[in-house]
Design an enzyme around this catalytic site. Structure first.
Site, short mmCIF file in Angstrom:
data_model
loop_
_atom_site.label_atom_id
_atom_site.label_comp_id
_atom_site.label_asym_id
_atom_site.label_seq_id
_atom_site.Cartn_x
_atom_site.Cartn_y
_atom_site.Cartn_z
N ARG A 107 0.83 -1.21 0.00
CA ARG A 107 0.00 0.00 0.00
C ARG A 107 0.87 1.26 0.00
O ARG A 107 0.51 2.27 -0.59
CB ARG A 107 -0.99 0.00 1.17
CG ARG A 107 -2.03 1.11 1.09
CD ARG A 107 -3.17 0.94 2.07
NE ARG A 107 -4.22 0.07 1.60
CZ ARG A 107 -5.30 0.49 0.92
NH1 ARG A 107 -5.48 1.77 0.64
NH2 ARG A 107 -6.20 -0.37 0.52
N ARG A 162 -3.85 2.97 10.85
CA ARG A 162 -4.61 3.93 10.04
C ARG A 162 -3.83 4.47 8.84
O ARG A 162 -2.88 5.24 9.00
CB ARG A 162 -5.06 5.08 10.94
CG ARG A 162 -6.33 5.77 10.50
CD ARG A 162 -6.78 6.72 11.58
NE ARG A 162 -8.15 7.16 11.37
CZ ARG A 162 -8.85 7.85 12.27
NH1 ARG A 162 -8.31 8.17 13.41
NH2 ARG A 162 -10.09 8.22 12.01
N GLU A 202 -9.65 6.20 7.17
CA GLU A 202 -8.22 6.44 7.20
C GLU A 202 -7.74 7.71 6.48
O GLU A 202 -6.83 8.38 6.96
CB GLU A 202 -7.47 5.24 6.57
CG GLU A 202 -7.64 3.95 7.35
CD GLU A 202 -7.22 2.75 6.52
OE1 GLU A 202 -7.97 2.36 5.61
OE2 GLU A 202 -6.12 2.23 6.77
N1 MTE Z 1 -12.09 5.82 14.49
C1 MTE Z 1 -12.11 5.58 15.82
N2 MTE Z 1 -12.84 6.38 16.60
N3 MTE Z 1 -11.42 4.54 16.37
C2 MTE Z 1 -10.65 3.70 15.59
O1 MTE Z 1 -10.03 2.77 16.11
N4 MTE Z 1 -9.83 3.17 13.32
C3 MTE Z 1 -9.55 3.69 11.98
C4 MTE Z 1 -10.79 4.38 11.39
N5 MTE Z 1 -11.37 5.28 12.34
C5 MTE Z 1 -10.58 3.95 14.18
C6 MTE Z 1 -11.36 5.02 13.67
C7 MTE Z 1 -9.10 2.67 11.03
S1 MTE Z 1 -7.49 2.21 11.07
C8 MTE Z 1 -9.92 2.13 10.08
S2 MTE Z 1 -9.35 1.05 8.93
C9 MTE Z 1 -11.35 2.47 10.03
O2 MTE Z 1 -11.74 3.38 11.07
C10 MTE Z 1 -12.16 1.19 10.13
O3 MTE Z 1 -13.51 1.41 10.16
P1 MTE Z 1 -14.41 1.65 8.85
O4 MTE Z 1 -13.93 0.72 7.81
O5 MTE Z 1 -15.77 1.35 9.33
O6 MTE Z 1 -14.20 3.07 8.48
MO1 MOS Z 2 -7.17 0.22 9.55
S1 MOS Z 2 -5.14 0.44 9.59
O1 MOS Z 2 -7.13 -0.59 7.99
O2 MOS Z 2 -7.35 -1.06 10.67
#
Ligand code: MTE
Ligand code: MOS
Length: 772
Positions: A323, A355, A727
């Protein structure tokens, strides 16, 4: 029974609506249940781990008799006691054990586990272990790993055109490097698991994991049982950020092994310091570049070398390194490019998802190149960015991995942000300020982000859901996605309630459970809503279809004359409440439960040729940040940030803006204050908030303007045309780092850009200011 159609009803709009996160009140009032808050069974035991003091050694003696004899200790477990295959590798490489055997590979690696009546006893007993090590040479940094060709996976090269000659023939050329530091996830809730033995040796695991199905699979494999003997449940995580994508399983496995050995429920919760020492972080990267460009700053040829610290095992380093390569173009057309990626094996904890998943590191590389080129030519960096942006169609809209970009909105989006942030005027003000101010210097930068949405491993792009409608018309919603604070559960409930046209509170959000939806992928890659939303809608539509058929027969009207609206169902001139129809359908023996499934269309990728369409679409955004640095102390501060982000047709603008704010601030922390430091023996020095500085409310931009792009609409048929958001906003914080570097440059007034690495700590800023 059925009433006559009365006043005209208004369609319920639960999507594209600002709906409060289902747990918001519970989060702030401390009433949300995390694993460690659940009522404890009366016979619960507690477990803790003993870890390695050495970064690389052979264990010559491990005497655990004093540990075993400690009052209150029930059981001690080592690698030899594991009935299954002592492995936590998520990619089936068998390259990382649950508990190390004779060979330890990093300081902090789990060696044994202690089961005791209380957590305090278990932790005291751990200290009584007598372990002797025969030290082996340890590789502790990327440079040494590169020199020794120490890799967890083979190097990978991606190329298009002939970068080498393009660089050689270009009017101008620059070479340089930038180092990006790692990052600790610092989720508020640490790693925790509770294992509860069931009948016939089955195991129920309550854990804090983004990937319950993988925990299930690995627990089963280590217990020596089939997957159907293990059930894993996750109601929510107190933050995850990628740190619980693979790295929750080890603790679940240890708890399960102890539960199996003792026949009693077992909880394992890591202390913050051990959590930081024993679980992986964002990969630090060494990025080298060699770029050829023309007088307007067009990049004609570029070579990138990525070397990343993977730690002792592959974990997710393969797809993370990929990535980073996929995002080393960020938003720019690079006609001739070679990217070489070295996945370095070091004697440090195995690094993992965080993230952005390598994307941020790849982007820092190209954004640095653009800043350096602009500086060299004396041009506004934004002009150079705009000159290199991908076109909307044609030859200059094809990525190095041969994917045609169909949805580029950056030209318009950046133009709007330039206007709304008053970028040009503020650039002049910054320059004027800097001429007058010798100590405080300002910098301003606009950086875009283009982020590919989908798992690059194609088979992971699948999701399932399970919807039940009960006799009273209330709905039970389940899917394979997990809640980590990002609002996934709320968004999916919005989708389902809108589809049934019922109030949101009629849909019950329930814990993710491998017994309800099997074989789910991790909730990751920002695709949780895209995938689970579609699966849940598919399940809902199946039930709706059955209800329509039933009502059409019952009321003798055509199916097309049946409408779900405002908690009611209209069948021709008949109208009844949703609950009434459901009751009739139940009496009529209609199934009111359905599964839904979704697989992302159109994606394919061939790693051998590095070509294909790994992403369904791209998410876009841009940010302008203005910073101040103090040239005497090296301190920095974000005065103002303006963000414009394309969330497509946002399912929930309030949640999306929260994701942007949180992601951006987390990115700013990575790039300015969060520094990971190991000592010369490979021991992590920064293993507590006292030594590791995450951003606090005092560090957010003083003025923070976050906007969703009004014209946003996903051209792909995603759930209600929304776009992923989890992300990409993190990467908008690159604007802060770039602005800090501009501020340093204004003090130095040389003609090459300072080589500011990340994080831009006061120390790093002072080093740049004083380096001649
Ligand atoms: N937001 C919060 N509040 N807490 C989290 O742990 N993780 C992030 C993002 N936002 C996270 C977050 C990461 S790494 C990812 S991949 C995505 O949320 C995953 O959730 P989604 O696919 O539903 O967006
Ligand atoms: Mo998010 S780094 O793809 O859990």
């Amino acid at each position: 029974m059925s009433e006559q159609k009365g006043t005209p009803r208004r369609k319920i709009r639960n999507v594209h609506a600002t709906v409060t996160h289902d747990s918001a009140r519970k989060h702030v009032s401390g009433t949300a249940f995390y694993v460690d808050d659940l009522p404890e069974p009366s016979n619960l035991l507690h477990c803790y781990i003993g870890t390695s003091e050495s970064a690389h050694a052979r264990i010559t003696r491990m005497d655990l008799s004093a540990v075993k004899d400690h009052p209150g200790v029930i059981e001690v477990l080592t690698a030899d006691d594991i009935p299954g295959n002592n492995d936590i590798s998520p990619v089936h490489l068998h390259d990382e054990p649950v508990l190390a055997g004779k060979l330890v590979q990093f300081a902090g690696q789990a060696l044994f586990a202690v089961l005791a009546e209380t957590r305090a006893i278990a932790r005291q007993a751990v200290l009584l272990a007598e372990i002797e090590y025969e030290e082996l040479p340890a590789i502790l940094d990327i440079q040494t790993a590169l020199a020794e060709k120490s890799y967890v996976l083979d190097p990978h090269i991606m190329q298009r055109g002939d970068a080498h000659s393009a660089i050689a023939n270009a009017p101008a050329r620059l070479q340089g490097e930038v180092f990006t530091g790692g990052q600790e996830h610092f989720y508020l809730e640490g790693q925790v698991s509770m294992a509860l033995p069931q009948e016939d040796g089955d195991m129920l695991i309550l854990t804090s994991s983004q990937h319950p199905s993988e925990v299930q699979q690995l627990v089963a494999a280590n217990l020596g049982k089939p997957e159907n003997a293990v059930t894993v449940e996750v109601r929510r995580m107190g933050g995850a950020f990628g740190g619980k994508e693979t790295q929750a399983s080890q603790w679940a496995i240890i708890a399960a092994l102890m539960a199996q050995a003792s026949g009693r429920p077992v909880k394992l919760r890591l202390d913050r310091d051990d959590d930081m020492r024993s679980t992986g972080k964002r990969h630090d990267f060494l990025i080298r570049y060699d770029v050829g460009y023309d007088n307007e700053g067009h990049i004609l040829g570029i070579e990138f070398t990525h070397a990343l610290r993977c730690g002792i095992s592959a974990d997710l380093s393969g797809p993370i390194a990929d990535r980073a390569m996929f995002h080393s173009d960020n938003a720019y057309f690079l006609p001739n490019i070679t990217i070489s990626s070295y996945r370095c094996k070091t004697n440090t904890v195995s690094n993992t998802a965080f993230r952005g998943f390598g994307g941020p590191q790849g982007m820092v590389g190209i954004e640095r190149v653009i800043d350096a080129v602009a500086h060299q030519l004396g041009l506004d960096p934004l002009a150079v960015r705009q000159a290199n942006l991908y076109d909307k169609t044609g030859e200059r809209a094809i990525t190095p991995y041969r994917m045609k970009i169909r949805d580029n909105v950056l030209h318009e989006l950046i133009a709007e942000l330039v206007e709304s942030s008053d970028y040009e005027k503020r650039c002049r003000q910054v320059a004027a300020f800097n001429r007058e101010s010798p100590v405080i210097k300002k910098g301003i930068a606009l950086t875009p982000a283009k982020f590919g949405i989908s798992f690059t491993t194609a088979f992971l792009n699948q999701a399932g859901a399970l919807v039940h409608v009960y006799k009273d018309g209330s709905v039970h919603l389940n899917h394979g996605g997990t809640e980590m604070g990002q609002g996934l559960m709320t968004k999916i409930a919005q989708v389902v309630s809108e589809e049934f046209q019922i109030d949101l509170d009629r849909v019950r959000i329930t814990a993710t459970n491998t017994g309800k939806v099997p074989n789910a992928s991790a909730t990751a890659a920002s695709s949780g809503t895209d995938m689970n939303g579609m699966a849940a809608r598919a399940a809902t539509r199946k039930i709706k279809k059955r209800l329509v058929k039933f009502a059409s027969k019952k009321f003798g009207v055509d199916k097309s004359d049946i409408k779900f609206i405002d908690n009611h169902v209209q069948a021709g001139k008949h109208e009844l409440s949703f609950a009434e129809l459901v009751k009739h359908a139940w009496l009529g023996r209609i199934s009111l439960s359905a599964t839904g499934f979704y697989r992302t269309p159109k994606i394919h990728y061939d790693p051998k040729t590095s070509s294909g369409r790994p992403f369904l679409y791209f998410a876009y955004g841009a940010a302008v940040s203005e910073v101040e640095i103090d040239c005497l102390t090296g301190e920095s501060r974000i005065a103002r940030t303006d963000i414009l982000y394309d969330a497509g047709k946002s399912l929930n603008p309030a949640i999306d803006i929260g994701q942007i704010e949180g992601g951006f601030v987390q990115g700013a922390g990575w790039l300015t204050s969060e520094e990971i430091w190991w000592d010369s023996k490979g021991k992590l020095g920064t293993h507590a908030p006292s030594t590791y500085k995450i951003p606090t409310c005092g560090d957010i931009p003083e003025t923070f303007n976050v906007q969703l792009w009004a014209k946003g609409r996903n051209r792909e048929k995603t759930i209600h045309r929304s776009k992923a958001i989890g992300e990409p906003p993190l990467m908008l914080a690159i604007s802060v780092h770039s602005a800090i570097n501009q501020a340093i440059a204004s003090k130095l007034d040389g003609n090459s850009l300072p080589a500011l690495n990340t994080p831009a700590t006061p120390e790093a800023i002072l080093n740049c200011l004083t380096k001649k």
